[in-house]
Design a protein around this motif. Structure first.
Motif, PDB file in Angstrom:
ATOM      1  N   SER A 137       3.301   1.623 -10.590  1.00 21.56           N
ATOM      2  CA  SER A 137       2.038   1.569  -9.833  1.00 21.56           C
ATOM      3  C   SER A 137       1.152   0.423 -10.285  1.00 21.56           C
ATOM      4  N   ILE A 138       1.131   0.161 -11.562  1.00 22.09           N
ATOM      5  CA  ILE A 138       0.331  -0.959 -12.081  1.00 22.09           C
ATOM      6  C   ILE A 138       0.883  -2.280 -11.564  1.00 22.09           C
ATOM      7  N   VAL A 139       2.201  -2.439 -11.602  1.00 20.06           N
ATOM      8  CA  VAL A 139       2.827  -3.672 -11.115  1.00 20.06           C
ATOM      9  C   VAL A 139       2.560  -3.857  -9.626  1.00 20.06           C
ATOM     10  N   ILE A 140       2.682  -2.805  -8.842  1.00 20.76           N
ATOM     11  CA  ILE A 140       2.419  -2.884  -7.398  1.00 20.76           C
ATOM     12  C   ILE A 140       0.961  -3.263  -7.150  1.00 20.76           C
ATOM     13  N   PHE A 141       0.043  -2.657  -7.905  1.00 24.70           N
ATOM     14  CA  PHE A 141      -1.374  -3.002  -7.761  1.00 24.70           C
ATOM     15  C   PHE A 141      -1.603  -4.476  -8.070  1.00 24.70           C
ATOM     16  N   ILE A 174       0.845  -1.209   0.000  1.00 27.62           N
ATOM     17  CA  ILE A 174       0.000   0.000   0.000  1.00 27.62           C
ATOM     18  C   ILE A 174       0.875   1.252   0.000  1.00 27.62           C
ATOM     19  N   LEU A 175       1.938   1.251   0.808  1.00 29.29           N
ATOM     20  CA  LEU A 175       2.857   2.395   0.828  1.00 29.29           C
ATOM     21  C   LEU A 175       3.531   2.581  -0.531  1.00 29.29           C
ATOM     22  N   LEU A 176       3.982   1.483  -1.134  1.00 34.88           N
ATOM     23  CA  LEU A 176       4.599   1.573  -2.457  1.00 34.88           C
ATOM     24  C   LEU A 176       3.606   2.081  -3.503  1.00 34.88           C
ATOM     25  N   LYS A 177       2.375   1.631  -3.401  1.00 32.31           N
ATOM     26  CA  LYS A 177       1.338   2.096  -4.329  1.00 32.31           C
ATOM     27  C   LYS A 177       1.125   3.605  -4.162  1.00 32.31           C
ATOM     28  N   GLY A 178       1.026   4.057  -2.907  1.00 32.75           N
ATOM     29  CA  GLY A 178       0.871   5.493  -2.636  1.00 32.75           C
ATOM     30  C   GLY A 178       2.061   6.294  -3.151  1.00 32.75           C
ATOM     31  N   PHE A 179       3.286   5.773  -2.949  1.00 35.74           N
ATOM     32  CA  PHE A 179       4.489   6.441  -3.438  1.00 35.74           C
ATOM     33  C   PHE A 179       4.468   6.526  -4.964  1.00 35.74           C
ATOM     34  N   GLY A 180       4.066   5.441  -5.611  1.00 41.57           N
ATOM     35  CA  GLY A 180       3.994   5.432  -7.070  1.00 41.57           C
ATOM     36  C   GLY A 180       3.006   6.471  -7.594  1.00 41.57           C
ATOM     37  N   LEU A 204       0.552  -6.951  -7.873  1.00 41.53           N
ATOM     38  CA  LEU A 204       1.128  -7.747  -6.784  1.00 41.53           C
ATOM     39  C   LEU A 204       0.206  -7.748  -5.569  1.00 41.53           C
ATOM     40  N   PHE A 205      -0.352  -6.601  -5.263  1.00 44.14           N
ATOM     41  CA  PHE A 205      -1.278  -6.481  -4.140  1.00 44.14           C
ATOM     42  C   PHE A 205      -2.511  -7.349  -4.374  1.00 44.14           C
ATOM     43  N   TYR A 206      -3.095  -7.224  -5.544  1.00 41.51           N
ATOM     44  CA  TYR A 206      -4.288  -7.999  -5.887  1.00 41.51           C
ATOM     45  C   TYR A 206      -3.993  -9.497  -5.856  1.00 41.51           C
ATOM     46  N   LEU A 207      -2.886  -9.892  -6.457  1.00 42.79           N
ATOM     47  CA  LEU A 207      -2.508 -11.301  -6.498  1.00 42.79           C
ATOM     48  C   LEU A 207      -2.259 -11.847  -5.091  1.00 42.79           C
ATOM     49  N   ALA A 208      -1.591 -11.069  -4.255  1.00 39.86           N
ATOM     50  CA  ALA A 208      -1.300 -11.505  -2.886  1.00 39.86           C
ATOM     51  C   ALA A 208      -2.576 -11.777  -2.103  1.00 39.86           C
ATOM     52  N   ILE A 209      -3.546 -10.932  -2.273  1.00 38.02           N
ATOM     53  CA  ILE A 209      -4.805 -11.109  -1.545  1.00 38.02           C
ATOM     54  C   ILE A 209      -5.611 -12.274  -2.119  1.00 38.02           C
ATOM     55  N   MET A 210      -5.765 -12.303  -3.413  1.00 36.24           N
ATOM     56  CA  MET A 210      -6.649 -13.281  -4.033  1.00 36.24           C
ATOM     57  C   MET A 210      -6.123 -14.716  -3.961  1.00 36.24           C
ATOM     58  N   VAL A 211      -4.858 -14.910  -4.243  1.00 40.96           N
ATOM     59  CA  VAL A 211      -4.318 -16.273  -4.244  1.00 40.96           C
ATOM     60  C   VAL A 211      -4.327 -16.846  -2.836  1.00 40.96           C
ATOM     61  N   ARG A 212      -3.838 -16.054  -1.877  1.00 41.18           N
ATOM     62  CA  ARG A 212      -3.784 -16.537  -0.497  1.00 41.18           C
ATOM     63  C   ARG A 212      -5.175 -16.900  -0.001  1.00 41.18           C
ATOM     64  N   GLN A 213      -6.107 -16.016  -0.216  1.00 35.72           N
ATOM     65  CA  GLN A 213      -7.468 -16.238   0.261  1.00 35.72           C
ATOM     66  C   GLN A 213      -8.171 -17.362  -0.487  1.00 35.72           C
ATOM     67  N   HIS A 214      -8.006 -17.392  -1.783  1.00 34.91           N
ATOM     68  CA  HIS A 214      -8.734 -18.367  -2.596  1.00 34.91           C
ATOM     69  C   HIS A 214      -8.402 -19.800  -2.201  1.00 34.91           C
ATOM     70  N   TYR A 215      -7.127 -20.115  -2.147  1.00 42.49           N
ATOM     71  CA  TYR A 215      -6.738 -21.490  -1.836  1.00 42.49           C
ATOM     72  C   TYR A 215      -7.018 -21.859  -0.389  1.00 42.49           C
ATOM     73  N   ALA A 216      -6.651 -20.986   0.511  1.00 40.33           N
ATOM     74  CA  ALA A 216      -6.835 -21.292   1.935  1.00 40.33           C
ATOM     75  C   ALA A 216      -8.311 -21.418   2.280  1.00 40.33           C
ATOM     76  N   LEU A 217      -9.125 -20.493   1.824  1.00 41.08           N
ATOM     77  CA  LEU A 217     -10.543 -20.539   2.160  1.00 41.08           C
ATOM     78  C   LEU A 217     -11.270 -21.667   1.442  1.00 41.08           C
ATOM     79  N   GLY A 218     -10.868 -21.941   0.218  1.00 41.88           N
ATOM     80  CA  GLY A 218     -11.479 -23.063  -0.499  1.00 41.88           C
ATOM     81  C   GLY A 218     -11.244 -24.379   0.229  1.00 41.88           C
ATOM     82  N   LEU A 219     -10.021 -24.593   0.656  1.00 40.69           N
ATOM     83  CA  LEU A 219      -9.701 -25.813   1.386  1.00 40.69           C
ATOM     84  C   LEU A 219     -10.400 -25.836   2.743  1.00 40.69           C
TER      85      LEU A 219
END
Length: 145
Positions: free
Chosen positions: A49-53, A25-31, A55-70
């Motif tokens: 900024s696009i790359v940071i966004f 989030i800080l990197l996104k704000g800086f960008g 990474l942020f989106y991927l970090a949230i979605m992948v972690r949540q998707h697999y863990a919560l699905g299981l």
């Protein structure tokens, strides 16, 4: 360890929630700041900024998707097993009538309340949140993701 109840049953993963995501989030704000304040390299900062966004989106979605699905699959299996242990019957028909939020909420109730709350969930269609709030003797789950 503190006794688990409705108000404190959510769980956080500190490296993810309190280091990695805030850093992104800080990197996104800086960008975004640099996009408007460094006209000479504006395109680079837009790409940054696009790359940071992403990474942020991927970090949230992948972690949540697999863990919560299981975890959701395990909660359903736990419900089936518990229903069988209490009633001596398969739970297929009952499970089809319940929303996942209701099944997940029922796991926090001990067997005597489980029966009562299951009846209410089936006949009064009370929500999972209302089931959790109705539990008098909270059955803690310290192994959640």
């Amino acid at each position: 360890m503190e006794s688990q109840n409705y108000k404190n049953h959510r769980k956080f993963y500190p490296p993810h929630h309190f280091i990695y995501l805030p850093l992104l989030i800080l990197l996104k704000g800086f960008g975004i700041y640099k996009i408007f304040n460094d006209e000479q390299h504006q395109l680079i900062w837009i790409l940054f900024s696009i790359v940071i966004f992403l990474l942020f989106y991927l970090a949230i979605m992948v972690r949540q998707h697999y863990a919560l699905g299981l975890q959701n699959r395990l909660v359903r299996i736990e419900f089936k097993q518990r229903y069988f242990e209490i009633f001596g019957l398969r739970s297929d028909e009952v499970e089809e009538k319940l929303k996942f939020s209701q099944i997940a909420a029922l796991r926090f109730a001990y067997d005597d309340e489980f029966k009562e709350l299951l009846y209410k969930a089936l006949h009064e269609n009370i929500s999972g949140d209302k089931i959790k709030k109705s539990i008098r003797n909270w059955r803690a789950d310290h192994h959640r993701i």
